[in-house]
Design an enzyme around this catalytic site. Structure first.
Site, mmCIF file in Angstrom:
data_model
loop_
_atom_site.group_PDB
_atom_site.id
_atom_site.type_symbol
_atom_site.label_atom_id
_atom_site.label_comp_id
_atom_site.label_asym_id
_atom_site.label_seq_id
_atom_site.Cartn_x
_atom_site.Cartn_y
_atom_site.Cartn_z
ATOM 1 N N ARG A 112 42.459 58.573 37.109
ATOM 2 C CA ARG A 112 43.590 57.799 37.638
ATOM 3 C C ARG A 112 44.447 57.246 36.498
ATOM 4 N NH1 ARG A 112 42.409 52.743 41.543
ATOM 5 N NH2 ARG A 112 42.160 51.555 39.624
ATOM 6 N N LYS A 166 39.320 51.935 47.585
ATOM 7 C CA LYS A 166 39.789 50.873 48.496
ATOM 8 C C LYS A 166 41.299 50.977 48.759
ATOM 9 C CE LYS A 166 38.349 47.393 45.904
ATOM 10 N NZ LYS A 166 37.790 48.132 44.739
ATOM 11 N N ARG A 179 36.382 38.572 45.820
ATOM 12 C CA ARG A 179 35.615 39.178 44.731
ATOM 13 C C ARG A 179 34.561 38.224 44.190
ATOM 14 N NH1 ARG A 179 39.830 43.064 43.119
ATOM 15 N NH2 ARG A 179 39.069 44.521 41.554
ATOM 16 N N ARG A 236 48.187 52.144 34.430
ATOM 17 C CA ARG A 236 47.504 50.843 34.398
ATOM 18 C C ARG A 236 46.717 50.690 33.104
ATOM 19 N NH1 ARG A 236 44.586 49.537 40.097
ATOM 20 N NH2 ARG A 236 43.361 48.249 38.657
ATOM 21 N N ARG A 267 34.972 46.263 33.791
ATOM 22 C CA ARG A 267 35.330 45.931 35.186
ATOM 23 C C ARG A 267 34.150 46.199 36.122
ATOM 24 N NH1 ARG A 267 40.244 49.642 35.873
ATOM 25 N NH2 ARG A 267 40.234 48.942 38.026
HETATM 26 P P1 AMP Z 1 42.288 45.979 41.576
HETATM 27 O O1 AMP Z 1 43.665 46.525 41.738
HETATM 28 O O2 AMP Z 1 41.706 45.477 42.863
HETATM 29 O O3 AMP Z 1 41.373 46.915 40.840
HETATM 30 O O4 AMP Z 1 42.431 44.671 40.660
HETATM 31 C C1 AMP Z 1 42.890 44.767 39.318
HETATM 32 C C2 AMP Z 1 42.521 43.519 38.576
HETATM 33 O O5 AMP Z 1 43.183 42.390 39.160
HETATM 34 C C3 AMP Z 1 41.043 43.136 38.582
HETATM 35 O O6 AMP Z 1 40.313 43.818 37.574
HETATM 36 C C4 AMP Z 1 41.125 41.643 38.320
HETATM 37 O O7 AMP Z 1 41.396 41.367 36.963
HETATM 38 C C5 AMP Z 1 42.355 41.238 39.121
HETATM 39 N N1 AMP Z 1 41.985 40.873 40.498
HETATM 40 C C6 AMP Z 1 42.307 41.547 41.634
HETATM 41 N N2 AMP Z 1 41.801 40.931 42.711
HETATM 42 C C7 AMP Z 1 41.131 39.843 42.256
HETATM 43 C C8 AMP Z 1 40.367 38.830 42.875
HETATM 44 N N3 AMP Z 1 40.167 38.812 44.198
HETATM 45 N N4 AMP Z 1 39.827 37.874 42.078
HETATM 46 C C9 AMP Z 1 40.019 37.874 40.748
HETATM 47 N N5 AMP Z 1 40.708 38.810 40.093
HETATM 48 C C10 AMP Z 1 41.267 39.804 40.831
#
Ligand code: AMP
Length: 191
Positions: free
Chosen positions: A128, A14, A89, A134, A146
């Site tokens: 990654r 994404k 989400r 991260r 996740r």
């Molecule tokens: P990402 O970078 O999209 O993989 O997001 C990393 C982490 O941020 C996720 O595993 C969640 O813990 C948190 N996170 C990101 N977007 C959301 C969302 N829309 N709702 C809840 N938690 C989020």
């Protein structure tokens, strides 16, 4: 306005694809994960709260996430459109987004979902993790958590957009360029 929800499990691509699409279509990229990480880096109150969830592989509570997202959309009033990456989400987030955009007389144009099977996601995220720094990419158990959270709480958001005839699945396996090409062709048909 062109408002795309770029959907898919962690590691589907994404973020990578959003960067290509915002450039091509001149959109604003709103990645909730990136915004949380920015806040964590800067030690804000929001960052401290978000980190306690993110490091476990859990979702940050809806209330906090929705408020943050609304704030970012409002700050970018006048944008040609948005790519929502990693949001919504949960169904509650999707509902809140619909209501919020409606108040502004705009709407989500389409959800484009990158489809990638689970073992490929784990391989990509471990890879990654070697360079991203991260914490949530560093351990296989957190990565699997996740993906489990995605399957349990996020995958269902597809139904919300399917009911509105706004869902399109995209094969997320292939070269970055091939997938960008497919996404661009799909978006061009919407515009
Ligand atoms: P990402 O970078 O999209 O993989 O997001 C990393 C982490 O941020 C996720 O595993 C969640 O813990 C948190 N996170 C990101 N977007 C959301 C969302 N829309 N709702 C809840 N938690 C989020």
């Amino acid at each position: 306005m062109l408002n795309i929800v770029l959907f898919g499990p962690p590691g589907a691509g994404k973020g990578t694809q959003s960067e290509k699409l915002v450039e091509k279509f001149n959109l604003i990229h709103l990645s909730t994960g990136d915004i949380f990480r920015f806040n964590i880096k800067n030690g804000t109150e929001l960052g401290v709260l978000a980190k306690s969830y993110i490091d476990k592989g859990a979702l940050v509570p809806d209330e906090v996430t929705i408020a943050m997202l609304k704030d970012q959309v409002t700050k970018n009033a006048g944008a040609k459109g948005f790519i929502f990456d990693g949001f919504p989400r949960t169904t509650a987030q999707a509902e809140a987004l619909d209501i919020f955009l409606n108040e502004k007389n705009i709407s989500v144009t389409m959800m484009l979902a990158l489809e990638v099977e689970e073992e490929e996601l784990v391989t990509r995220l471990l890879e990654r993790g070697k360079i991203s720094g991260r914490a949530d990419d560093a351990k296989e158990s957190i990565i699997r958590e996740r993906i489990a959270v995605y399957n349990k709480e996020t995958a269902i958001v597809k139904d919300f957009y399917e009911k509105q005839n706004k869902y399109k699945g995209i094969n997320g396996i292939g070269s970055i360029e091939e997938i960008t090409q497919t996404l661009c062709e799909t978006i061009e048909q919407l515009a």
